[in-house]
Motif scaffolding. Sequence first.
Motif, short mmCIF file in Angstrom:
data_model
loop_
_atom_site.label_atom_id
_atom_site.label_comp_id
_atom_site.label_asym_id
_atom_site.label_seq_id
_atom_site.Cartn_x
_atom_site.Cartn_y
_atom_site.Cartn_z
N TRP A 152 56.02 33.11 -4.22
CA TRP A 152 55.74 34.18 -3.27
C TRP A 152 56.74 34.17 -2.12
O TRP A 152 57.20 33.12 -1.69
CB TRP A 152 54.33 34.03 -2.70
N CYS A 162 55.36 38.94 -4.86
CA CYS A 162 56.13 38.30 -5.94
C CYS A 162 57.34 39.17 -6.22
O CYS A 162 57.36 39.96 -7.17
CB CYS A 162 55.26 38.12 -7.19
N CYS A 166 56.25 39.82 -10.93
CA CYS A 166 55.19 40.77 -11.27
C CYS A 166 54.98 41.81 -10.17
O CYS A 166 54.24 42.77 -10.37
CB CYS A 166 53.90 40.03 -11.57
N HIS A 212 48.99 36.36 -9.07
CA HIS A 212 50.02 36.90 -9.95
C HIS A 212 49.39 37.65 -11.12
O HIS A 212 48.21 37.46 -11.44
CB HIS A 212 50.90 35.76 -10.49
N CYS A 216 52.65 36.97 -15.66
CA CYS A 216 53.69 36.45 -14.77
C CYS A 216 53.87 34.95 -15.00
O CYS A 216 52.89 34.20 -15.08
CB CYS A 216 53.32 36.71 -13.31
N TRP A 218 54.99 32.77 -12.94
CA TRP A 218 54.57 31.98 -11.78
C TRP A 218 53.08 31.67 -11.82
O TRP A 218 52.63 30.74 -11.16
CB TRP A 218 54.91 32.72 -10.49
N ARG A 219 52.32 32.46 -12.57
CA ARG A 219 50.89 32.17 -12.71
C ARG A 219 50.67 30.93 -13.57
O ARG A 219 49.71 30.19 -13.40
CB ARG A 219 50.18 33.38 -13.33
#
Length: 476
Positions: A152, A162, A166, A212, A216, A218-219
Amino acid sequence: MTETQPALATTKRKFHKLIDSIAASTSTTSLASTLGESNTSSTSLAHKTSPEPPNKRPRSSNASIERDRSISASQARIQALKDQLMTPKRAGTVRVVGKAVVSSPSTPRKQPNFQPYSQEQFLSRVKTFADVKKWTTKPDAINEVEWARRGWTCDTWNTVACRGGCEKRVAVKLYPKRKDAAGNAIPMSEDLAVEADDKLVEKYAEMIENGHAEDCLWRKRGCQKDIYHIPIASRTTSAASLLTRYQSFHPISADLPLLENITYPDPSIQDILPRASSLFNSTVPPPSSPTDVVAFTLAVFGWSGVSESRISLATCDHCFQRLGLWLSSDTRLKEMSQKLDVPIDSLRLNLLESHREHCPWKNATSQANSPDGPIANMPAWQTLQYILLGKQKCSPEEARGQARNVESMDLGSEAEYPRGSLDSAREVGAEEDTQSLQNKWQKFKAKLRRTTSKKSLKSIKSVRSGKSGHGKAGDG
């Protein structure tokens, strides 16, 4: 003689036509203009050598001309295609058959958004939270480091996004807005007198991951816990970085505070400088003036000097804190001391406390040194002094043992004893005499030798036992 003359002209005309047809059929790379010139020259030659008018030429010559024209047209198209395909590309231009598509002359390749291993990108995300006009202090569980570790960035007022991933956004609202005298809510404000709800903090902590999109990256994964770590283990690299920070203060040396107006943890800079003499060279000489000493002190605690809009600042490249050096000038401190009726000591610039709470220069958890090494649980400032400044020379035999014991560090050409033990000895020295200090130091060295040579002693014993066993077997 008059009967043979027409036959000679006819023969010459046929000969030239034959040459023209052969040249037209074998030349596949000549341009249409060149072919046209050759046809023109051959036609003129026929006019000169033939007594017959052009409209009296035989049918064979007409067929040859038509064939030449068709060949010339096809060759012209082929050559045009070759010119377009073989012409070198110009900067920023993509050649396509029949057209040219112009692109940006120097468009850098976009970095991928998901790079959990990249400290450079992590720090760039942390930097977006440094503006106090966009992000206010949050509890440790949802501070800027935790958000940046999951990809983030700070987008608008207390809102994260993000970017490049996403594109989801989360507004972090922990406190109510302040109100003016008329009772109206003040935009972009927070009433910090109200305590944050613990359940709300837990909710936002879950949003760091679940905020997210489902697909995504990052999730699924964030940066490692030690992504904030400052690599100080290499003595050469750390020394170069220290000297770079030290030199960055030279252009703004006139604006540096006085040495007595800054505070920092022990040891004193007067004790550090003699032990740091080996770091300097002919290019970067040791400090020779009071302002140089202040600049070196700032550099030891992770600060660099910059000038923006004629304002001299001390900045940190990891927590991105910015200190206005004019606030710590002697005149300013005396003025504020009288105005606030507080002692001047309480207003001095604290080089360690001025870092943000999560900064690895100040926070040992963020620094995340190896837990099983001699620099465990040390913030970056202590680690730097341990590696570069706080060692005492030892004998070659002890140096080899110390080098084996400290595997993760580059101690340079000389392995030396840790600063921490010396600091402990200095603190005890305030209460005990010199003789007891020497005894404790001797015991420490003896214990260190036993510890580092324990493995080698085992190997020697095993070799001796093997030899004795072998000798007994031979005697039997």
